[in-house]
Each structure stands twice: as structure tokens, then as C-alpha cells.
Design a protein around this motif. Structure first.
Motif, PDB file in Angstrom:
ATOM      1  N   ASP A 172       0.826  -1.212   0.000  1.00 26.62           N
ATOM      2  CA  ASP A 172       0.000   0.000   0.000  1.00 26.62           C
ATOM      3  C   ASP A 172       0.858   1.259   0.000  1.00 26.62           C
ATOM      4  OD1 ASP A 172      -2.705  -1.260   2.147  1.00 26.62           O
ATOM      5  OD2 ASP A 172      -2.205  -1.588   0.036  1.00 26.62           O
ATOM      6  N   GLY A 173       1.934   1.216   0.770  1.00 30.35           N
ATOM      7  CA  GLY A 173       2.836   2.366   0.832  1.00 30.35           C
ATOM      8  C   GLY A 173       3.447   2.666  -0.527  1.00 30.35           C
ATOM      9  N   LEU A 174       3.890   1.621  -1.212  1.00 34.16           N
ATOM     10  CA  LEU A 174       4.488   1.819  -2.529  1.00 34.16           C
ATOM     11  C   LEU A 174       3.460   2.295  -3.541  1.00 34.16           C
ATOM     12  CD1 LEU A 174       7.052  -0.919  -3.617  1.00 34.16           C
ATOM     13  CD2 LEU A 174       7.359   1.543  -3.532  1.00 34.16           C
ATOM     14  N   ILE A 175       2.238   1.765  -3.440  1.00 33.01           N
ATOM     15  CA  ILE A 175       1.184   2.194  -4.365  1.00 33.01           C
ATOM     16  C   ILE A 175       0.919   3.684  -4.176  1.00 33.01           C
ATOM     17  CG2 ILE A 175      -1.295   2.034  -4.826  1.00 33.01           C
ATOM     18  CD1 ILE A 175      -1.028  -1.011  -4.413  1.00 33.01           C
ATOM     19  N   ARG A 176       0.857   4.127  -2.908  1.00 34.03           N
ATOM     20  CA  ARG A 176       0.645   5.547  -2.635  1.00 34.03           C
ATOM     21  C   ARG A 176       1.789   6.393  -3.184  1.00 34.03           C
ATOM     22  NH1 ARG A 176      -1.828   7.620   3.156  1.00 34.03           N
ATOM     23  NH2 ARG A 176      -3.492   6.074   3.150  1.00 34.03           N
ATOM     24  N   LEU A 177       2.999   5.910  -2.980  1.00 36.48           N
ATOM     25  CA  LEU A 177       4.159   6.637  -3.507  1.00 36.48           C
ATOM     26  C   LEU A 177       4.100   6.707  -5.025  1.00 36.48           C
ATOM     27  CD1 LEU A 177       7.046   5.187  -1.318  1.00 36.48           C
ATOM     28  CD2 LEU A 177       6.303   7.573  -1.392  1.00 36.48           C
ATOM     29  N   ARG A 178       3.750   5.590  -5.624  1.00 28.83           N
ATOM     30  CA  ARG A 178       3.657   5.532  -7.087  1.00 28.83           C
ATOM     31  C   ARG A 178       2.696   6.611  -7.590  1.00 28.83           C
ATOM     32  NH1 ARG A 178       0.200   0.765  -9.114  1.00 28.83           N
ATOM     33  NH2 ARG A 178      -1.346   2.268  -8.448  1.00 28.83           N
ATOM     34  N   ASP A 179       1.520   6.690  -6.972  1.00 31.65           N
ATOM     35  CA  ASP A 179       0.520   7.652  -7.427  1.00 31.65           C
ATOM     36  C   ASP A 179       0.945   9.079  -7.120  1.00 31.65           C
ATOM     37  OD1 ASP A 179      -2.241   5.417  -6.532  1.00 31.65           O
ATOM     38  OD2 ASP A 179      -0.887   5.472  -8.260  1.00 31.65           O
ATOM     39  N   CYS A 180       1.546   9.293  -5.968  1.00 32.98           N
ATOM     40  CA  CYS A 180       1.974  10.640  -5.595  1.00 32.98           C
ATOM     41  C   CYS A 180       3.090  11.134  -6.515  1.00 32.98           C
ATOM     42  CB  CYS A 180       2.462  10.641  -4.134  1.00 32.98           C
ATOM     43  SG  CYS A 180       3.111  12.219  -3.591  1.00 32.98           S
ATOM     44  N   LEU A 181       4.030  10.242  -6.826  1.00 33.49           N
ATOM     45  CA  LEU A 181       5.152  10.632  -7.674  1.00 33.49           C
ATOM     46  C   LEU A 181       4.790  10.648  -9.150  1.00 33.49           C
ATOM     47  CD1 LEU A 181       7.907   8.551  -5.843  1.00 33.49           C
ATOM     48  CD2 LEU A 181       7.836  11.040  -5.984  1.00 33.49           C
ATOM     49  N   GLY A 182       3.617  10.113  -9.470  1.00 32.52           N
ATOM     50  CA  GLY A 182       3.197  10.077 -10.868  1.00 32.52           C
ATOM     51  C   GLY A 182       4.040   9.148 -11.710  1.00 32.52           C
ATOM     52  N   VAL A 183       4.370   7.997 -11.174  1.00 37.81           N
ATOM     53  CA  VAL A 183       5.250   7.067 -11.864  1.00 37.81           C
ATOM     54  C   VAL A 183       4.468   6.235 -12.869  1.00 37.81           C
ATOM     55  CG1 VAL A 183       6.727   5.023 -11.588  1.00 37.81           C
ATOM     56  CG2 VAL A 183       6.810   6.882  -9.907  1.00 37.81           C
ATOM     57  N   THR A 184       4.977   6.197 -14.084  1.00 40.84           N
ATOM     58  CA  THR A 184       4.474   5.225 -15.048  1.00 40.84           C
ATOM     59  C   THR A 184       5.639   4.313 -15.383  1.00 40.84           C
ATOM     60  OG1 THR A 184       5.040   6.725 -16.843  1.00 40.84           O
ATOM     61  CG2 THR A 184       2.772   6.762 -16.081  1.00 40.84           C
ATOM     62  N   ALA A 185       5.423   3.011 -15.396  1.00 43.10           N
ATOM     63  CA  ALA A 185       6.521   2.085 -15.642  1.00 43.10           C
ATOM     64  C   ALA A 185       6.954   2.207 -17.091  1.00 43.10           C
ATOM     65  CB  ALA A 185       6.121   0.655 -15.355  1.00 43.10           C
TER      66      ALA A 185
END
Lengths: 238, 214
Positions: free
Chosen positions: B201-214
């Protein structure tokens, strides 16, 4: 895998799995496109955390790297396999033809310097490390690669009879104290040492013939030329 | 063309893309804009040492910085950073941009090697010594000058701040401390399942906050 593998996606992306779990999770990724998509995003996120840690690099490090680069051979490119639609980060998989090899080929990504915990003994030279990586990847890519579990899954072996080569993967071997070490042997007309077992590091052995077995013994720290105790684990390989 | 990420800062390239989308501007190549890292890796894959120098310049600071944060010991950190950069050279031929970004590939390798080195060293010690808390907070503040790096750091700091305390603690122990999720569970005296969930969950939140697209 007894637990729901999806719950390990975060831990995997943060390299917070031990090697056997890591290999197992990557094998799972190959059969689960949804997981692979999610994991790719989480892995990319972890990498962003890393990119933010930038520090000044000493000139000595730059020079040492450039000197080694000039003396280093680049790996040959691998021919890409047809895209099954499953995104396995981040290196191309080698061409494989057998179903058994497909099942273990995910581990290729771990041990050929991409994502996983490829352990190296502290004083091992780069050259040996590269040779080991190439050795492991050759077995994983072999059309006749088979996976064997030993002693109720304390360890696994991946064998290619055509290459005469096997990879030993520790999983849940009993711990030894500081004065002792676990040593891996090839048993065929006697014992030949493969190496010392450190943590979850895979070991590669050549010269595997029909009737060859892996054997693990407890030895004094530093290892022995010949086993001093009876094997606590044996695995017939071919 | 990649869509702009929500909240991304507008570099000169992004502004020109936006202008094109708005119908205001003809696209002309910008000689000042740095080449895509993926393109640089392609050149490295052909044995281009100048390209590797550029790759080194743009990534080795993060490689060293991350490894140092996990490993702590400066000499060992440089050793592992050197291994990683040489491995990047050797395996550039096998990098596939379809499967992810070049920076992802390189930082994942750096993190894996650092974590692996920490665990190898710890495996030699007794179990009681092993679960001692490695400091996950930055000790020093050596920072590269470039604005881009500072912005990245600010974004990470801000997004880590958006996690719950428990999510952040778990993620920091795992990522910067190099602990396995089982070790995190012991350190935080928290069930395994809870730690797994927090990390995800923490990584998912970070992903969305940072706007990361793989």
C-alpha cells in the motif's frame, strides 16, 4: 506458494524477499499478467526513491570504473522470444523451448545482474561473478532444464543433462555456527568440491553425468579438500 | 508521445509539447535538451564509451548515494557502486526499453546489489546480532548541485510524508535499511501479513503521488 502471492508485490519491488521467495515470486509473475503490470509500476517507484539519493561521486571511483570498463567485454545480445504479453522486468528472456525451462527461466532475470539478490562472496573477483552468472543462465535457458527439490525443499537444483551442468539453490538449510560452513560437493566416483554455501547464493557445477549427485556437508570454516562429515543432504541429479 | 504526468514540473520539452497540443507551436528538435537515457543506453550497448561517460554522469551519483545509504560503509559502497556501473556497461546490450526505463533498470540493480551485500555480511554474524536496527535516516547531506536532483528529493520527501507513519516506517526499513519483510516484521513487532500489506500500500501511494508510469 501457500500464501496469496499478490500480497508480496510490494516486498518484491523493495527487494525485501529472501532469494528463494524472490525466485518463486518471479516464477509467479510469468503466469500472471496483472501482477506483472502492477509490479512493474512498483519497481519503477522504488527506483525513483533511489534516483533521489544522488551524491557527488569521487573522481577515483569514476576513473576506476572507466579503467574496468575498458578492460570488460559486453555481453552478447539475447534474441528476443515472442511476446507472451507478460511483462517480466527488465531483461529479455533467452529463447527457451521446453515447458520446464520456461518455468524456471524467470530466475534468469534474478541471477544475470538485473533485479535480484545475486550474492557474491566478498572477495570474489568480478570475472568469477560474471562466469557464474553466465553458467546459471545457460542452465536456465537449456531446453532440457529440470528442477529438483532436496530434503523436503531445503534446497533445489536445476539440471541440464545436455550441458552436464547444474545449479544448486539453497532454500532452508539449517544454520551453522561461526566455526563451521556448509560445503557443496559433486558426488561421482568420490567427492569434488563445488564451493562453500553462503546465504542463498546459487552455485554452479559442471561435469554432471548420469548417476551424479549433489552432497552438502558441514565442514570447518574455510571448507575442506574432502568431506570430513557424512552428507546431511544428497540430491540425485541425472 | 508520453502524456504529461499530473503534477509533473514543466521542463522546456514539456512546455513545447503542451504548446503543440494546444496548436500553438511547430515542433523543432531542441539541441540543448539531453538525450533520453534509454537512447544513451542504446549507444552504450554498441560499445560507445563516450555514451557511457554520459550515462555515468547522469546516474552514478544516485547509484553511489543509494548504495551508501543502505551499506553505510563508504569504502564498501564505492566498491559496490563500481561493480554496478561496470555491470551496466556489460549488460547494456540486454536492456530492453519496452520493459521499463533505463533509470529503473540501473537503480534496481544498485539496490539489489547493496541489499545483497548487507545480507551477506550479516549472515556471518550470529542471529542475535543480526536484528539490530540499521539507521535509515540520512547522516550527511552531500547533494549534487543540479536543480533536477533537488526537485526529485523534494518530491520523494513530500510523497513519503503522504504515507501513514506505519507505511513509511515499513517502506524505509525495507528500502533504505535493506531488511527483508520478515525482519521488518520482527523489528516492528508486527504480523507478517500486515507488513506485506503496508509495503504494498505504501508503494502504491508513492507511485501515485510521484506520478510514476513504468
Amino acid at each position: 506458494m501457500t500464501a496469496d502471492p499478490h500480497t508480496l508485490a510490494g516486498a518484491y519491488a523493495l527487494n525485501a524477499l529472501d532469494l528463494p521467495e524472490h525466485l518463486e515470486f518471479e516464477a509467479h509473475l510469468r503466469s500472471c499478467p496483472d501482477c506483472a503490470d502492477e509490479v512493474a509500476g512498483l519497481v519503477a517507484t522504488a527506483a525513483v526513491l533511489g534516483m533521489a539519493e544522488s551524491v557527488a561521486v569521487p573522481a577515483s571511483l569514476h576513473d576506476a570504473v572507466m579503467a574496468q570498463v575498458r578492460a570488460s567485454r559486453q555481453l552478447t545480445p539475447i534474441e528476443p522470444v515472442e511476446d507472451t504479453g507478460v511483462l517480466v522486468p527488465l531483461l529479455r528472456r533467452a529463447r527457451t523451448t521446453s515447458r520446464a525451462a520456461m518455468g524456471v527461466a524467470a530466475a534468469l532475470i534474478v541471477v544475470t545482474g538485473g533485479l535480484g539478490a545475486m550474492t557474491v562472496h566478498e572477495h570474489q573477483q568480478s570475472v568469477q561473478m560474471h562466469q557464474m552468472a553466465d553458467g546459471v543462465s545457460s542452465v536456465l535457458a537449456a531446453a532440457d532444464a529440470r528442477q529438483i527439490a532436496g530434503n523436503g525443499d531445503q534446497a533445489r537444483a536445476i539440471v541440464s543433462a545436455s550441458l552436464g551442468r547444474a545449479v544448486f539453490v539453497p532454500r532452508a538449510l539449517p544454520p551453522v555456527d561461526d566455526d563451521h560452513v556448509l560445503q557443496l560437493w559433486v558426488m561421482q566416483d568420490g567427492y569434488r568440491s563445488v564451493g562453500l554455501i553462503h546465504g542463498g547464493s546459487p552455485l554452479v557445477a559442471d561435469g554432471i553425468r548420469p548417476g551424479t549427485k549433489f552432497g552438502v556437508t558441514v565442514e570447518p570454516a574455510g571448507g575442506s579438500k574432502q568431506p570430513t562429515t557424512a552428507p546431511m543432504l544428497t540430491m540425485p541429479l541425472a | 508521445m508520453k502524456p504529461l504526468r499530473k503534477g509533473a514540473r514543466m521542463g522546456s520539452t514539456d512546455r513545447r509539447l503542451q504548446a503543440v497540443q494546444d496548436g500553438d507551436l511547430q515542433v523543432t528538435p531542441d539541441p540543448e535538451a539531453p538525450a533520453d537515457l534509454e537512447f544513451v543506453v542504446q549507444q552504450v550497448a554498441r560499445g560507445d564509451e563516450q555514451a557511457f561517460e554520459e550515462l555515468f554522469r547522469r546516474t552514478s551519483g544516485s547509484v553511489l548515494g543509494l548504495i551508501r545509504r543502505v551499506l553505510r560503509d563508504p569504502a564498501q559502497s564505492e566498491e559496490v557502486a563500481q561493480e554496478v556501473m561496470v555491470e551496466v556497461w556489460r549488460t547494456a546490450t540486454r536492456f530492453d526499453p519496452a520493459r521499463g526505463k533505463a533509470s529503473t533498470w540501473i537503480m534496481t540493480m544498485a539496490h539489489a546489489r547493496a541489499v545483497d551485500r548487507v545480507r551477506s555480511a550479516q549472515a556471518a554474524r550470529s542471529r542475535d546480532e543480526r536484528i539490530g536496527r540499521r539507521d535509515t535516516v540520512r547522516e550527511y547531506d552531500e547533494v549534487a548541485e543540479e536543480v533536477e536532483v533537488r526537485l526529485e528529493q523534494q518530491a520523494v520527501r513530500r510523497c513519503l510524508g503522504g504515507l501513514t507513519d506505519l507505511q513509511r516506517e515499513s517502506v524505509q526499513l525495507a528500502y533504505y535499511g535493506g531488511y527483508t519483510y520478515k525482519e521488518v516484521s520482527e523489528l516492528l513487532d508486527t504480523p507478517l501479513g500486515t507488513v506485506k500489506t503496508r509495503l504494498r500500500d505504501g508503494l502504491i501511494r508513492l507511485r501515485d503521488c510521484l506520478g510514476v508510469t513504468a
